[in-house]
Motif scaffolding. Structure first.
Motif, PDB file in Angstrom:
ATOM      1  N   GLU A  18     -59.433  75.402   6.878  1.00 18.37           N
ATOM      2  CA  GLU A  18     -59.052  74.385   7.856  1.00 18.37           C
ATOM      3  C   GLU A  18     -58.237  75.067   8.948  1.00 18.37           C
ATOM      4  OE1 GLU A  18     -56.238  70.437   8.189  1.00 18.37           O
ATOM      5  OE2 GLU A  18     -57.528  70.625   6.447  1.00 18.37           O
ATOM      6  N   PHE A  19     -58.683  74.924  10.174  1.00 15.35           N
ATOM      7  CA  PHE A  19     -57.991  75.527  11.312  1.00 15.35           C
ATOM      8  C   PHE A  19     -57.207  74.458  12.065  1.00 15.35           C
ATOM      9  CE2 PHE A  19     -61.448  79.043  12.089  1.00 15.35           C
ATOM     10  CZ  PHE A  19     -61.050  79.675  10.927  1.00 15.35           C
ATOM     11  N   LEU A  20     -55.908  74.695  12.260  1.00 18.04           N
ATOM     12  CA  LEU A  20     -55.174  73.891  13.223  1.00 18.04           C
ATOM     13  C   LEU A  20     -55.358  74.592  14.563  1.00 18.04           C
ATOM     14  CD1 LEU A  20     -53.300  71.474  13.731  1.00 18.04           C
ATOM     15  CD2 LEU A  20     -51.368  73.023  13.453  1.00 18.04           C
ATOM     16  N   MET A  21     -56.246  74.049  15.385  1.00 14.72           N
ATOM     17  CA  MET A  21     -56.556  74.699  16.661  1.00 14.72           C
ATOM     18  C   MET A  21     -56.953  73.673  17.707  1.00 14.72           C
ATOM     19  SD  MET A  21     -60.421  76.252  16.674  1.00 14.72           S
ATOM     20  CE  MET A  21     -60.031  77.867  16.078  1.00 14.72           C
ATOM     21  N   HIS A  22     -56.742  74.046  18.963  1.00 10.99           N
ATOM     22  CA  HIS A  22     -57.212  73.234  20.087  1.00 10.99           C
ATOM     23  C   HIS A  22     -58.595  73.757  20.462  1.00 10.99           C
ATOM     24  CE1 HIS A  22     -53.164  71.675  20.440  1.00 10.99           C
ATOM     25  NE2 HIS A  22     -52.693  72.903  20.519  1.00 10.99           N
ATOM     26  N   VAL A  23     -59.615  72.960  20.180  1.00 13.19           N
ATOM     27  CA  VAL A  23     -60.980  73.471  20.296  1.00 13.19           C
ATOM     28  C   VAL A  23     -61.336  73.849  21.739  1.00 13.19           C
ATOM     29  CG1 VAL A  23     -62.249  71.298  20.608  1.00 13.19           C
ATOM     30  CG2 VAL A  23     -63.263  73.141  19.277  1.00 13.19           C
ATOM     31  N   GLY A  31     -59.188  74.048  -0.362  1.00 14.76           N
ATOM     32  CA  GLY A  31     -59.338  74.712   0.931  1.00 14.76           C
ATOM     33  C   GLY A  31     -58.025  75.345   1.331  1.00 14.76           C
ATOM     34  N   LEU A  32     -58.071  76.182   2.362  1.00 15.05           N
ATOM     35  CA  LEU A  32     -56.872  76.832   2.878  1.00 15.05           C
ATOM     36  C   LEU A  32     -56.708  76.490   4.351  1.00 15.05           C
ATOM     37  CD1 LEU A  32     -57.211  80.383   1.278  1.00 15.05           C
ATOM     38  CD2 LEU A  32     -55.865  78.436   0.429  1.00 15.05           C
ATOM     39  N   ARG A  33     -55.479  76.317   4.761  1.00 15.39           N
ATOM     40  CA  ARG A  33     -55.182  75.964   6.152  1.00 15.39           C
ATOM     41  C   ARG A  33     -54.644  77.178   6.900  1.00 15.39           C
ATOM     42  NH1 ARG A  33     -50.636  71.756   8.611  1.00 15.39           N
ATOM     43  NH2 ARG A  33     -52.017  70.765  10.115  1.00 15.39           N
ATOM     44  N   CYS A  34     -55.168  77.410   8.083  1.00 11.05           N
ATOM     45  CA  CYS A  34     -54.702  78.497   8.945  1.00 11.05           C
ATOM     46  C   CYS A  34     -54.269  77.896  10.274  1.00 11.05           C
ATOM     47  CB  CYS A  34     -55.817  79.514   9.189  1.00 11.05           C
ATOM     48  SG  CYS A  34     -56.400  80.278   7.671  1.00 11.05           S
ATOM     49  N   ASN A  35     -53.025  78.134  10.617  1.00 15.40           N
ATOM     50  CA  ASN A  35     -52.472  77.558  11.841  1.00 15.40           C
ATOM     51  C   ASN A  35     -52.805  78.463  13.030  1.00 15.40           C
ATOM     52  OD1 ASN A  35     -50.877  76.637  13.931  1.00 15.40           O
ATOM     53  ND2 ASN A  35     -49.216  76.006  12.585  1.00 15.40           N
ATOM     54  N   ILE A  36     -53.986  78.251  13.603  1.00 13.47           N
ATOM     55  CA  ILE A  36     -54.460  79.095  14.708  1.00 13.47           C
ATOM     56  C   ILE A  36     -53.587  78.903  15.952  1.00 13.47           C
ATOM     57  CG2 ILE A  36     -56.448  79.657  16.184  1.00 13.47           C
ATOM     58  CD1 ILE A  36     -56.848  80.356  13.191  1.00 13.47           C
TER      59      ILE A  36
END
Length: 295
Positions: free
Chosen positions: A157-162, A122-127
């Motif tokens: 994979e999103f690093l995000m505050h939902v 998978g790939l991680r994207c730092n939103i």
């Protein structure tokens, strides 16, 4: 050496304790970072924190102590798109480790194939850092990347505050791959489970378009130390929405923890409260990671 102003992090608790929870076979830690050695794998200058070295040997000792057999290593932001430390760690034991990498938007299909062969899933994207504005996704670039990785069975994979994306489901309509979110959705517990962004996430999980990691309760709690009981309603809501779409992780080495550093055995034991049913524990710890990361 810390050449920029990125603050030094607390080191993880090194005490190896046995958890009270007896784990199922092939229990999997789905979120951990290898940091260092910094002398060999230097951190990017514009990082926002500087961890003490958190090495593969320390991490493997922790896994063995906890009784966790498999692991997913996630590229930390301190390395940007330099995945060398991550790939070197996976290479030491390709049966035990999978990885989630960070890449440039213009990555080629050939480079992605190489990463797949190396154990990346998978790939991680730092939103948190990427979003053009609050609640706005770089959707064109994300969709292009998602189309490139779809044939591998990967996810983003999103690093995000939902809570900042109350209409995530609409933003990602017809998105070609599943998304994975960490830290139980990464919203402060005082927002409550009725928060529109969290409710939207639950509907994405019911449709099997999103996964959530039970990680980093100390990142969302209002409590100073374990048991972070205000996270329980969030964990229970995620499991109730779709227990097939939930995985667990240590979040080792717990970078940027501001309060009391928790012990990993105590963190693992939170699963007894979050997921009391042994059959669902097995799903979360073993069966779901197998599907998501192709063990």
């Amino acid at each position: 050496m810390n050449h920029n102003n990125a603050p030094l992090c607390q080191a993880p608790d090194q005490a190896l304790k046995k958890p009270g929870l007896v784990l199922c076979e092939n229990a999997t830690d789905c979120h951990a970072h290898i940091c260092g050695p910094q002398s060999l794998y230097p951190y990017i200058p514009n990082r926002i924190y500087t961890p003490p070295d958190a090495l593969l040997s320390q991490y493997q000792a922790l896994l063995d102590s906890l009784g966790v057999q498999r692991s997913v290593l996630v590229q930390p932001s301190i390395y940007g798109t330099d995945n060398r430390a991550l790939l070197a760690a996976i290479k030491t034991n390709p049966l035990r480790f999978r990885g989630v990498a960070v890449v440039n938007w213009d990555i080629s299909d050939t480079e992605l194939e190489d990463l797949h062969r190396a154990g990346i899933r998978g790939l991680r994207c730092n939103i948190v850092d990427l979003a053009e504005a609050k609640g706005v996704l770089p959707i064109k670039q994300l969709t292009k990347l998602a189309n490139q990785i779809a044939s591998f069975g990967w996810h983003l994979e999103f690093l995000m505050h939902v809570n900042e994306f109350p209409n995530l489901s609409q933003l990602l309509s017809n998105f070609p791959v599943p998304i994975v979110l960490g830290h139980l959705g990464y919203l402060k517990t005082n927002l409550g489970t009725k928060d529109p962004g969290f409710q939207n996430l639950l509907s994405l999980m019911r449709e099997e378009r999103a996964w959530v990691k039970l990680t980093g309760p100390y990142r969302i709690t209002t409590e100073e130390r374990i048991p972070y009981s205000d996270t329980n309603p969030f964990a229970h809501a995620l499991i109730a929405a779709n227990s097939r779409q939930v995985v667990w992780g240590t979040d080792w080495p717990h970078v940027m923890v501001k309060g009391t550093m928790p012990n990993d055995a105590d963190l693992l034991d939170l699963l007894q409260v979050w997921v009391p049913d042994p059959a669902i524990q097995k799903q979360v710890l073993s069966e779901n990671p197998e599907r998501l990361y192709q063990f």
